[in-house]
Design a protein around this motif. Structure first.
Motif, PDB file in Angstrom:
ATOM      1  N   THR A   1       0.829  -1.202   0.000  1.00 38.55           N
ATOM      2  CA  THR A   1       0.000   0.000   0.000  1.00 38.55           C
ATOM      3  C   THR A   1       0.865   1.254   0.000  1.00 38.55           C
TER       4      THR A   1
ATOM      5  N   VAL B   1      -6.953  -0.442  -7.416  1.00 37.92           N
ATOM      6  CA  VAL B   1      -6.819  -1.492  -6.396  1.00 37.92           C
ATOM      7  C   VAL B   1      -7.643  -1.110  -5.191  1.00 37.92           C
ATOM      8  N   CYS B   2      -8.656  -1.919  -4.902  1.00 40.51           N
ATOM      9  CA  CYS B   2      -9.494  -1.713  -3.722  1.00 40.51           C
ATOM     10  C   CYS B   2      -9.171  -2.799  -2.693  1.00 40.51           C
ATOM     11  N   HIS B   3      -8.785  -2.374  -1.493  1.00 44.76           N
ATOM     12  CA  HIS B   3      -8.370  -3.368  -0.493  1.00 44.76           C
ATOM     13  C   HIS B   3      -8.768  -2.935   0.892  1.00 44.76           C
TER      14      HIS B   3
ATOM     15  N   THR C   1      -3.206  -8.597   1.129  1.00 42.85           N
ATOM     16  CA  THR C   1      -3.618  -9.538   0.097  1.00 42.85           C
ATOM     17  C   THR C   1      -4.929  -9.048  -0.502  1.00 42.85           C
ATOM     18  N   VAL C   2      -4.920  -8.931  -1.817  1.00 47.46           N
ATOM     19  CA  VAL C   2      -6.103  -8.436  -2.520  1.00 47.46           C
ATOM     20  C   VAL C   2      -6.686  -9.574  -3.341  1.00 47.46           C
TER      21      VAL C   2
ATOM     22  N   GLN D   1     -13.794  -5.417  -2.691  1.00 47.54           N
ATOM     23  CA  GLN D   1     -12.346  -5.351  -2.909  1.00 47.54           C
ATOM     24  C   GLN D   1     -12.009  -6.003  -4.254  1.00 47.54           C
TER      25      GLN D   1
ATOM     26  N   GLU E   1      -5.426   3.694  -5.810  1.00 46.19           N
ATOM     27  CA  GLU E   1      -5.557   2.775  -4.671  1.00 46.19           C
ATOM     28  C   GLU E   1      -6.694   3.257  -3.782  1.00 46.19           C
TER      29      GLU E   1
ATOM     30  N   ASN F   1      -8.234   2.428  -0.084  1.00 43.94           N
ATOM     31  CA  ASN F   1      -8.118   1.695   1.177  1.00 43.94           C
ATOM     32  C   ASN F   1      -9.477   1.714   1.846  1.00 43.94           C
TER      33      ASN F   1
END
Length: 494
Positions: free
Chosen positions: A310, A491-493, A317-318, A405, A370, A372
């Motif tokens: 990140t 990236v969605c996490h 872990t995505v 995610q 990204e 979060n």
């Protein structure tokens, strides 16, 4: 005619008469010498004929020069002498078995109650030899294989054979055919291997013939006592199979998977070229499909969990999403098969049904957005550097509207859009939200400004979250709009 001329003619005639007389005397002398020479030659020829005839008579009862019977030299011996030799040899007789690995074993006459039995076989052999042309034996040595009259205990022989080391199962190694074998960059003919697996039927036959013939040795390889390979190094079937298999090895396909490559060359293709028991070469197309599948398993990232570092340095872990590498296995199988059959030398990418930014590290590359979902922050990283960060409001989990995610791709971006919910029966929409900046990446989920939100970040989303979209302050949405473009990973996490 004058008197002088007559006198000259008379003298000429006398000279001729003297010359003829001299020639006659010489001829008489030569005739006498020729007669003597002919007499001597005739005498010598007569003596030679008598000697030759004497040998003819002699070989009526004796074996010819250089005669070998069952490997034993019986030159100029008569039948009684041969029989006497046989009788003397019985007591210490042993048949030596010469094995393929160089070892030897013995079958001793004493162990099988071996006895010599006089018979008519030797007399027959003497009578049948070509005594009239005995002289040929001086350069064409007679070799005779025959039964010479022995008896033995059959059950004892069977027992001795069973106890031989070569007959034990653990000592019998199967033979191997000569076959095409890949070496360096092409197929060559690998030589056959003669094993130690005994052809029991042939071995029993040869042992008995050797003992019946009173032979001292049995070469098991020469006598076919092993189960031999079907194909040898010089078998035309093997040679042709190697040629056929080499026709597939001309291609070289280099897959560009920057920063790495995968090469399909002769060493790889050779594993897909097979030969059956009849030395028929074939190409295993299913093995090619298997290779493409293994390539996909190694390099596909779409739908697979991935570790992601990140913006704050954490490794998470995505899982999920629609982004990532995915090889189109059917298309690549067809392309690779065609390249091999055409002998193509090429560097190219595999056929993809889905692409990503990079094969090294995170497949999102150095430029991505990204989200979060835990800290309710978004970041935009460009060429490895964070150039934008903003608090956000994501989907309301308490209403089942949580933002999923995963890794996705920006579909497009547009200005001044109206976001609408499902259409109601009266023709109106469940909701309509005008926005200045709209950047979708997961179906109806995307980044947009949300002027109606009084605050961003923290836990505001738990009770006032969106329907799944990423709500942003208007100024931050504007900055993101200017930075981002279609195809950029998101990236969605948690």
């Amino acid at each position: 005619m004058t008197r002088k001329r007559k006198r000259r003619n008379w003298r000429r005639e006398k000279a001729i008469e003297k010359s003829v007389e001299k020639v006659g005397k010489k001829a008489k002398g030569m005739s006498k010498g020729l007669k003597i020479t002919l007499i001597i030659l005739g005498s010598l020829l007569g003596i030679l004929c008598l000697i030759y005839a004497g040998f003819i008579l002699y070989f009526q009862s004796h074996f010819l020069f250089y005669t070998k019977i069952n490997g034993n030299d019986f030159s100029l011996k008569n039948v009684k002498q041969v029989e006497s030799f046989m009788e003397k040899q019985v007591e210490g007789y042993a048949l030596t078995l010469e094995e393929s690995d160089g070892d030897t074993e013995e079958i001793r006459g004493a162990d099988i109650s071996l006895e010599y039995v006089r018979g008519e076989e030797l007399n027959r052999l003497v009578k049948e030899q070509d005594s009239l042309f005995w002289i040929k034996s001086l350069w064409k040595h007679p070799k005779i294989t025959a039964k010479v009259g022995v008896s033995y205990n059959e059950s004892q022989l069977e027992g001795v054979i069973k106890r031989l080391e070569i007959m034990k199962p653990e000592n019998q190694k199967p033979s191997a055919n000569a076959h095409p074998e890949f070496q360096v960059d092409h197929f060559v003919v690998a030589p056959e291997v003669i094993g130690t697996e005994v052809n029991t039927e042939q071995f029993n036959k040869e042992v008995r013939e050797a003992i019946d013939g009173f032979r001292p040795r049995l070469d098991m390889v020469k006598k076919g006592c092993y189960i031999l390979p079907k194909y040898l190094s010089d078998s035309k079937e093997v040679i042709q199979a190697a040629k056929d298999m080499n026709t597939y090895l001309g291609a070289q396909i280099t897959y560009d998977l920057t920063p790495v490559t995968e090469v399909v060359d002769s060493a790889v293709i050779s594993q897909w070229v097979k030969v059956d028991d009849n030395m028929q070469a074939s190409f295993d197309e299913e093995a090619v499909r298997g290779y493409v599948q293994s390539l996909a398993e190694k390099y596909d990232t779409k739908g697979k969990p991935r570790n992601f570092t990140t913006a704050t340095g954490e490794v998470v872990t995505v899982e999920g999403g629609s982004y990532g590498w995915r090889i189109d296995q059917d298309a690549e199988y067809d392309a690779l098969l065609a390249d091999i059959k055409n002998g193509t030398v090429v560097t190219r990418e595999p056929n993809y049904s889905s692409r990503a930014a990079s094969h090294s590290g995170n497949d999102v590359g150095g430029t991505y957005a990204e989200v979060n979902l835990t800290t309710q922050m978004m970041y935009y990283t460009q060429n490895g550097q964070v150039v934008l960060e903003s608090p956000i409001v994501t989907g309301n989990p308490n209403l089942g509207r949580n933002t999923p995610q995963g890794v996705y791709t920006v579909a497009y971006k547009t200005r001044n859009a109206v976001l609408r919910g499902r259409k109601l029966e009266d023709g109106k929409y469940e909701y309509e939200s005008p926005v200045q900046y709209w950047i979708p990446f997961n179906g109806d989920i995307g980044f947009h400004d949300a002027s109606w939100q009084p605050t961003f970040g923290g836990d505001w989303y738990l009770h006032n979250g969106s329907r799944g979209c990423i709500n942003m302050p208007t100024d931050k949405a504007a900055q993101l709009y200017d930075l981002i473009s279609a195809g950029i990973p998101v990236v969605c996490h948690f």
